[in-house]
Design a protein around this motif. Sequence first.
Motif, PDB file in Angstrom:
ATOM      1  N   VAL A  12       6.096  -5.654  10.512  1.00 32.25           N
ATOM      2  CA  VAL A  12       6.338  -6.877   9.751  1.00 32.25           C
ATOM      3  C   VAL A  12       6.430  -6.561   8.255  1.00 32.25           C
ATOM      4  O   VAL A  12       7.301  -7.079   7.554  1.00 32.25           O
ATOM      5  CB  VAL A  12       5.214  -7.900  10.030  1.00 32.25           C
ATOM      6  CG1 VAL A  12       5.294  -9.070   9.067  1.00 32.25           C
ATOM      7  CG2 VAL A  12       5.309  -8.405  11.472  1.00 32.25           C
ATOM      8  N   THR A  13       5.551  -5.701   7.763  1.00 30.50           N
ATOM      9  CA  THR A  13       5.571  -5.324   6.351  1.00 30.50           C
ATOM     10  C   THR A  13       6.881  -4.638   5.993  1.00 30.50           C
ATOM     11  O   THR A  13       7.385  -4.782   4.867  1.00 30.50           O
ATOM     12  CB  THR A  13       4.382  -4.403   6.031  1.00 30.50           C
ATOM     13  OG1 THR A  13       3.164  -5.063   6.407  1.00 30.50           O
ATOM     14  CG2 THR A  13       4.323  -4.077   4.548  1.00 30.50           C
ATOM     15  N   ALA A  14       7.448  -3.906   6.940  1.00 35.79           N
ATOM     16  CA  ALA A  14       8.720  -3.210   6.712  1.00 35.79           C
ATOM     17  C   ALA A  14       9.931  -4.115   6.944  1.00 35.79           C
ATOM     18  O   ALA A  14      11.068  -3.649   6.903  1.00 35.79           O
ATOM     19  CB  ALA A  14       8.806  -1.984   7.606  1.00 35.79           C
ATOM     20  N   GLY A  28       0.004   2.009   0.496  1.00 33.99           N
ATOM     21  CA  GLY A  28       0.638   2.795  -0.553  1.00 33.99           C
ATOM     22  C   GLY A  28       2.142   2.879  -0.426  1.00 33.99           C
ATOM     23  O   GLY A  28       2.791   3.586  -1.202  1.00 33.99           O
ATOM     24  N   GLY A  29       2.721   2.183   0.561  1.00 34.43           N
ATOM     25  CA  GLY A  29       4.170   2.157   0.712  1.00 34.43           C
ATOM     26  C   GLY A  29       4.751   3.295   1.522  1.00 34.43           C
ATOM     27  O   GLY A  29       5.968   3.472   1.549  1.00 34.43           O
ATOM     28  N   GLN A  30       3.924   4.071   2.227  1.00 35.92           N
ATOM     29  CA  GLN A  30       4.405   5.204   3.024  1.00 35.92           C
ATOM     30  C   GLN A  30       4.533   4.772   4.493  1.00 35.92           C
ATOM     31  O   GLN A  30       3.691   5.084   5.331  1.00 35.92           O
ATOM     32  CB  GLN A  30       3.445   6.385   2.900  1.00 35.92           C
ATOM     33  CG  GLN A  30       3.241   6.867   1.479  1.00 35.92           C
ATOM     34  CD  GLN A  30       2.327   8.073   1.416  1.00 35.92           C
ATOM     35  OE1 GLN A  30       2.550   9.094   2.087  1.00 35.92           O
ATOM     36  NE2 GLN A  30       1.273   7.978   0.636  1.00 35.92           N
ATOM     37  N   ALA A  50       2.323 -12.087  12.858  1.00 35.70           N
ATOM     38  CA  ALA A  50       3.601 -11.560  13.353  1.00 35.70           C
ATOM     39  C   ALA A  50       4.512 -12.688  13.796  1.00 35.70           C
ATOM     40  O   ALA A  50       5.722 -12.683  13.517  1.00 35.70           O
ATOM     41  CB  ALA A  50       3.359 -10.581  14.503  1.00 35.70           C
ATOM     42  N   HIS A  51       3.960 -13.688  14.480  1.00 31.31           N
ATOM     43  CA  HIS A  51       4.783 -14.808  14.943  1.00 31.31           C
ATOM     44  C   HIS A  51       5.217 -15.689  13.772  1.00 31.31           C
ATOM     45  O   HIS A  51       6.345 -16.201  13.764  1.00 31.31           O
ATOM     46  CB  HIS A  51       4.020 -15.625  15.982  1.00 31.31           C
ATOM     47  CG  HIS A  51       3.985 -14.992  17.333  1.00 31.31           C
ATOM     48  ND1 HIS A  51       5.084 -14.974  18.167  1.00 31.31           N
ATOM     49  CD2 HIS A  51       2.995 -14.331  17.990  1.00 31.31           C
ATOM     50  CE1 HIS A  51       4.779 -14.336  19.282  1.00 31.31           C
ATOM     51  NE2 HIS A  51       3.514 -13.930  19.201  1.00 31.31           N
ATOM     52  N   ALA A  52       4.352 -15.861  12.774  1.00 36.12           N
ATOM     53  CA  ALA A  52       4.747 -16.639  11.590  1.00 36.12           C
ATOM     54  C   ALA A  52       5.907 -15.969  10.874  1.00 36.12           C
ATOM     55  O   ALA A  52       6.864 -16.635  10.456  1.00 36.12           O
ATOM     56  CB  ALA A  52       3.558 -16.809  10.651  1.00 36.12           C
TER      57      ALA A  52
END
Length: 415
Positions: free
Chosen positions: A227-229, A189-191, A263-265
């Motif tokens: 990684v998403t951040a 949800g982006g939090q 994560a490595h990619a």
Amino acid sequence: MTPSEKVKVGARLKAERQARGWTQRDLAERIAGVMADELTTDIATIIDYVKRWERGRAGVGRRYQRALAESLGIPRCQLFDSADVEDDPVERRQFLGVTAAFGLAVTPWDAPRPRVGVDVLERLQRRTARLRRLDDVLGGADTYRVYASELAATRDLLDAATYTEATGRGLLNILAEQAQQAGWAALDGGQMPAARSLFRDSMTAAAETCNTALMGNALALMSYQRVTAGQRGTAEADAACRLADPRTPGAVKALLHERAAWAHAMAGRAQTRQVEIALDTAREALAGNNDDAPDWARWVDGVELQIMTGRCWAILRRPDRAVPALEWAMARFDDTHARDESLYLSWLADAHVDAREVDRAARTLSHAIALGSDVASPRPRERIRAVAVRLRRHATEPAVADVLEQARTMCASPA
């Protein structure tokens, strides 16, 4: 600190130390380095402090809190302040409304219960598994309050009830699972700060019971959140893999290693070899008997691994390896999982762009838009926007012009 707070802080410190592969001496030496100008005790004394803190036998003074936070690279408040999710009356009413809509039982400890037995523990396990299925069809913006309320109710139970040591361990493991699920919904949800805090809470609970599988998954999720951040998540991902041992179920081991591959990619082409090793290890883990996989890892199978394989090669700009993996997996994927399929199709569209197959990229992105338009998660929109930006140079082609308009409409509409 109360005795309960000392135990919780100790478990969190131990989990953070183990996540970095440090011994108690390693942590003590880092504390000594931070406090070099003010320290009057020797290293043996600090090691003893670390042992007592981790066992919950001593509170951590303010100056040592600062030194620990700096040594671990974590804000002091995240280590020592409460991160409980509030269980306010409005949130509880919304939770009960949602659970009723899905035919779930009302929480069995609304009235005071002096003692919790195996029956309640088993009911909680079944309930947690049922709630987990909501993530298959709903986005994090829809499920976060449900998961957060369930987590808060389990915390209340742990604090208020009495139970045997074995039941207490079972409750802590359920709490760790619920914190991961709530954290995943927050991430979806982006939090991001809430997700990070909940994953840390999960690792703390799992460390109290020495559940290395749940500890590893908490670390892998923390890596995924980084990684998403837009941050580097390889350290936590690799630490998660190190927690796997011969007793770790194959599906869990595969999950940890495929998230390490991701994560490595995301760290760049220099990490290509690490990506290949992680994917190969995940594949080997899935080749065995996975009947012992916990419910939270049962979704990890050959299709999921091919999806992650394709995503890794897509981000590394290897369409020759990304396209076959993703097309094979998408042919076996269920459209009812709209959020996930929309995300995965966006990576396939990305790979088609790299392969200079513009028409196929446009068609694939159009399908992703159709699936992701009504999902309560910002992640499909972010991915679709990124692929649309890459397609703009081909905007004069009719198929591309159409999909760019679809993307513009989707990304401009409320999430």
